[in-house]
Design an enzyme around this catalytic site. Structure first.
Site, PDB file in Angstrom:
ATOM      1  N   CYS A  69       0.807  -1.225   0.000  1.00  0.00           N
ATOM      2  CA  CYS A  69       0.000   0.000   0.000  1.00  0.00           C
ATOM      3  C   CYS A  69       0.838   1.272   0.000  1.00  0.00           C
ATOM      4  O   CYS A  69       0.559   2.216  -0.745  1.00  0.00           O
ATOM      5  CB  CYS A  69      -0.977  -0.011   1.169  1.00  0.00           C
ATOM      6  SG  CYS A  69      -0.212   0.010   2.808  1.00  0.00           S
ATOM      7  N   HIS A 141      -2.230   1.021   7.091  1.00  0.00           N
ATOM      8  CA  HIS A 141      -2.654   0.925   5.693  1.00  0.00           C
ATOM      9  C   HIS A 141      -2.946   2.324   5.167  1.00  0.00           C
ATOM     10  O   HIS A 141      -3.414   3.187   5.910  1.00  0.00           O
ATOM     11  CB  HIS A 141      -3.904   0.044   5.582  1.00  0.00           C
ATOM     12  CG  HIS A 141      -4.282  -0.276   4.184  1.00  0.00           C
ATOM     13  ND1 HIS A 141      -3.542  -1.121   3.376  1.00  0.00           N
ATOM     14  CD2 HIS A 141      -5.319   0.149   3.423  1.00  0.00           C
ATOM     15  CE1 HIS A 141      -4.118  -1.223   2.191  1.00  0.00           C
ATOM     16  NE2 HIS A 141      -5.198  -0.451   2.188  1.00  0.00           N
ATOM     17  N   HIS A 153      -6.260   1.652  -3.489  1.00  0.00           N
ATOM     18  CA  HIS A 153      -5.223   1.181  -2.569  1.00  0.00           C
ATOM     19  C   HIS A 153      -4.752  -0.204  -2.993  1.00  0.00           C
ATOM     20  O   HIS A 153      -5.375  -0.847  -3.845  1.00  0.00           O
ATOM     21  CB  HIS A 153      -5.766   1.141  -1.136  1.00  0.00           C
ATOM     22  CG  HIS A 153      -6.897   0.172  -0.949  1.00  0.00           C
ATOM     23  ND1 HIS A 153      -6.796  -0.950  -0.159  1.00  0.00           N
ATOM     24  CD2 HIS A 153      -8.160   0.143  -1.461  1.00  0.00           C
ATOM     25  CE1 HIS A 153      -7.936  -1.619  -0.179  1.00  0.00           C
ATOM     26  NE2 HIS A 153      -8.784  -0.967  -0.962  1.00  0.00           N
TER      27      HIS A 153
END
Length: 184
Positions: A69, A141, A153
């Site tokens: 990510c 994240h 993402h």
């Protein structure tokens, strides 16, 4: 009789006294021309996002054969000429905090994916310490807001994809947003 008009001779000015001002103007023009415009930045980011769609997730990966990510967000911002740190926690310090929940294209959205499902009450609190917490506490994240409540993402299960920030899963884990691009 002829009309004779007398003119004054104008002495040439010393151009060297104007060089600093001319240099400054030239420098401003060059910087303005060289700096990417907001529209060019956004277009570069969109192109990079599209080129990574469906790239598989790989922890620590930073290529189209596998990416995580934070490497994804770093690559997207790099395409717009903006440098980002490599990890989600470090990226959470970049830019300006978005407090009003009015996200614009390019805002970084941060989540704590270690948040567990389920509600915690006083009786079960000791168990939540053993099995995970129920409120977002740290950036694990990161994704990029696109529009209409969606973000892109690198998902651990689906690779680079889009999701809704309003889904139950992401809403519960949402930690905050940071803005690096200027508003229009």
């Amino acid at each position: 009789m002829k009309n004779i008009v007398k003119t004054k001779e104008i002495a040439p000015r010393n151009i060297s006294s104007h060089i600093p001002a001319l240099f400054l103007i030239l420098l401003i023009v060059c910087i303005s021309a060289c700096a990417p415009s907001l529209d060019r930045q956004r277009m570069a980011m969109k192109n990079t996002m599209s080129s990574y769609m469906r790239t598989p997730y790989r922890y620590g990966g930073s290529t189209k054969s596998g990416i995580d990510c934070s490497a994804f967000t770093q690559k997207v911002y790099s395409s717009a000429g903006i440098s980002l740190p490599r990890t989600a926690p470090a990226q959470f310090s970049a830019g300006k905090e978005v407090k009003d929940n009015k996200y614009i294209f390019g805002d970084l959205l941060f989540f704590d994916t270690s948040v567990k499902n389920g509600n915690c009450c006083c009786f079960f609190f000791p168990f939540s310490l053993l099995f995970g917490h129920t409120k977002p506490a740290k950036a694990t994240h990161v994704g990029i807001y696109t529009s209409g409540g969606k973000f892109i993402h690198a998902s651990t299960s689906r690779g680079v994809t889009t999701d809704s920030i309003n889904s139950t899963y992401w809403k519960k884990r949402f930690l905050g947003a940071r803005r690096l691009l200027k508003e229009r």
